[in-house]
Design a protein around this motif. Structure first.
Motif, PDB file in Angstrom:
ATOM      1  N   ASN A 182       0.799  -1.041   0.008  1.00 33.65           N
ATOM      2  CA  ASN A 182       0.103   0.137   0.184  1.00 33.65           C
ATOM      3  C   ASN A 182       0.899   0.991   0.174  1.00 33.65           C
ATOM      4  N   ALA A 183       1.111   1.669  -1.266  1.00 34.21           N
ATOM      5  CA  ALA A 183       2.265   2.797  -1.294  1.00 34.21           C
ATOM      6  C   ALA A 183       1.880   4.112  -0.298  1.00 34.21           C
ATOM      7  N   THR A 184       0.485   4.581  -0.359  1.00 30.07           N
ATOM      8  CA  THR A 184       0.178   5.436   0.330  1.00 30.07           C
ATOM      9  C   THR A 184       0.556   5.282   1.688  1.00 30.07           C
ATOM     10  N   ASP A 185       0.236   4.216   2.403  1.00 32.80           N
ATOM     11  CA  ASP A 185       0.628   3.904   3.729  1.00 32.80           C
ATOM     12  C   ASP A 185       1.921   3.695   4.156  1.00 32.80           C
ATOM     13  N   ALA A 186       2.718   3.235   3.100  1.00 32.11           N
ATOM     14  CA  ALA A 186       4.485   3.075   3.212  1.00 32.11           C
ATOM     15  C   ALA A 186       4.988   4.413   2.992  1.00 32.11           C
ATOM     16  N   TYR A 187       4.317   5.356   2.200  1.00 29.48           N
ATOM     17  CA  TYR A 187       4.969   6.679   2.024  1.00 29.48           C
ATOM     18  C   TYR A 187       4.852   7.351   3.484  1.00 29.48           C
ATOM     19  N   GLY A 188       3.647   7.155   4.091  1.00 33.25           N
ATOM     20  CA  GLY A 188       3.240   7.758   5.420  1.00 33.25           C
ATOM     21  C   GLY A 188       4.106   7.471   6.464  1.00 33.25           C
ATOM     22  N   LYS A 189       4.429   6.119   6.238  1.00 31.48           N
ATOM     23  CA  LYS A 189       5.178   5.591   7.565  1.00 31.48           C
ATOM     24  C   LYS A 189       6.684   6.064   7.149  1.00 31.48           C
ATOM     25  N   GLY A 190       7.120   6.300   6.131  1.00 31.89           N
ATOM     26  CA  GLY A 190       8.581   6.933   5.856  1.00 31.89           C
ATOM     27  C   GLY A 190       8.534   8.115   6.347  1.00 31.89           C
ATOM     28  N   ALA A 191       7.482   8.939   6.191  1.00 30.94           N
ATOM     29  CA  ALA A 191       7.403  10.215   6.468  1.00 30.94           C
ATOM     30  C   ALA A 191       7.749  10.338   8.231  1.00 30.94           C
ATOM     31  N   ASP A 192       6.822   9.284   8.747  1.00 31.40           N
ATOM     32  CA  ASP A 192       6.961   9.339  10.184  1.00 31.40           C
ATOM     33  C   ASP A 192       8.369   8.825  10.559  1.00 31.40           C
ATOM     34  N   ALA A 193       8.929   7.979   9.835  1.00 26.70           N
ATOM     35  CA  ALA A 193      10.300   7.704  10.214  1.00 26.70           C
ATOM     36  C   ALA A 193      11.382   8.872  10.042  1.00 26.70           C
ATOM     37  N   ALA A 194      11.124   9.453   9.158  1.00 26.94           N
ATOM     38  CA  ALA A 194      11.969  10.921   8.722  1.00 26.94           C
ATOM     39  C   ALA A 194      11.579  11.817   9.927  1.00 26.94           C
ATOM     40  N   GLU A 195      10.491  12.005  10.206  1.00 30.24           N
ATOM     41  CA  GLU A 195      10.207  12.920  11.479  1.00 30.24           C
ATOM     42  C   GLU A 195      10.972  12.338  12.754  1.00 30.24           C
ATOM     43  N   TYR A 196      10.839  11.303  13.000  1.00 29.49           N
ATOM     44  CA  TYR A 196      11.430  10.579  14.311  1.00 29.49           C
ATOM     45  C   TYR A 196      12.917  10.736  14.229  1.00 29.49           C
ATOM     46  N   ALA A 197      13.463  10.621  12.958  1.00 26.62           N
ATOM     47  CA  ALA A 197      14.957  10.649  12.784  1.00 26.62           C
ATOM     48  C   ALA A 197      15.434  11.992  12.750  1.00 26.62           C
ATOM     49  N   SER A 198      14.576  13.179  12.633  1.00 29.14           N
ATOM     50  CA  SER A 198      15.022  14.598  12.631  1.00 29.14           C
ATOM     51  C   SER A 198      15.412  14.616  13.993  1.00 29.14           C
ATOM     52  N   ASP A 199      14.996  14.101  14.977  1.00 25.84           N
ATOM     53  CA  ASP A 199      15.452  14.228  16.379  1.00 25.84           C
ATOM     54  C   ASP A 199      17.083  13.905  16.399  1.00 25.84           C
ATOM     55  N   PHE A 200      17.646  12.791  15.631  1.00 27.01           N
ATOM     56  CA  PHE A 200      18.888  12.575  15.884  1.00 27.01           C
ATOM     57  C   PHE A 200      19.926  13.446  15.365  1.00 27.01           C
ATOM     58  N   LYS A 201      19.398  14.751  14.590  1.00 32.00           N
ATOM     59  CA  LYS A 201      20.464  15.807  14.253  1.00 32.00           C
ATOM     60  C   LYS A 201      20.979  16.312  15.524  1.00 32.00           C
ATOM     61  N   GLY A 202      22.417  16.346  15.479  1.00 37.68           N
ATOM     62  CA  GLY A 202      22.713  16.895  16.690  1.00 37.68           C
ATOM     63  C   GLY A 202      23.060  16.121  17.574  1.00 37.68           C
ATOM     64  N   LEU A 203      22.890  14.795  17.303  1.00 35.36           N
ATOM     65  CA  LEU A 203      23.270  13.736  18.499  1.00 35.36           C
ATOM     66  C   LEU A 203      24.677  13.860  18.653  1.00 35.36           C
ATOM     67  N   SER A 204      25.433  13.706  17.606  1.00 30.35           N
ATOM     68  CA  SER A 204      26.905  13.522  17.972  1.00 30.35           C
ATOM     69  C   SER A 204      27.318  14.677  18.743  1.00 30.35           C
ATOM     70  N   SER A 205      27.125  16.041  18.487  1.00 30.32           N
ATOM     71  CA  SER A 205      27.468  17.311  19.370  1.00 30.32           C
ATOM     72  C   SER A 205      26.860  17.055  20.591  1.00 30.32           C
TER      73      SER A 205
END
Length: 111
Positions: free
Chosen positions: A9-32
């Motif tokens: 289901n491409a629509t659901d999969a794309y939405g889950k990808g958007a969710d994953a990208a949003e969660y991953a945005s919290d990783f920015k700055g992790l190393s610092s």
């Protein structure tokens, strides 16, 4: 689904990808953040007694790992979205190729 069909289901999969990208945005700055926590905050919290050392070298050794976590987290969301887009494209191409054929698949093709 029969044993010969694979569906996305491409629509659901794309939405889950958007969710994953949003969660991953919290990783920015992790190393610092890690560098500051281990290189500055942890030693200050421990005080001079009992004299724990090695904080800075540990932080430096782990820096590359923290940067990899940042990059991989962000790539995850992008890759899921790209895969969903590819699945939708394949379904669209197959729908056009199979248009008018008899005995179609047992499920609707994503459109």
């Amino acid at each position: 689904m029969s044993g010969h069909e694979v569906g996305v289901n491409a629509t659901d999969a794309y939405g889950k990808g958007a969710d994953a990208a949003e969660y991953a945005s919290d990783f920015k700055g992790l190393s610092s953040d890690f560098e500051e926590l281990i290189g500055t905050d942890a030693p200050a919290a421990c005080g001079k007694t009992p004299g724990v050392s090695g904080w800075s070298s540990y932080a430096s050794e782990q820096q590359a790992s923290m940067e990899n976590v940042e990059k991989q987290g962000i790539s995850l969301g992008e890759n899921i979205q790209a895969g969903a887009g590819e699945a939708k494209d394949v379904d669209s191409e197959n729908a056009e190729a199979m248009d008018g054929s008899t005995g179609g698949v047992s499920r609707p093709i994503n459109e």
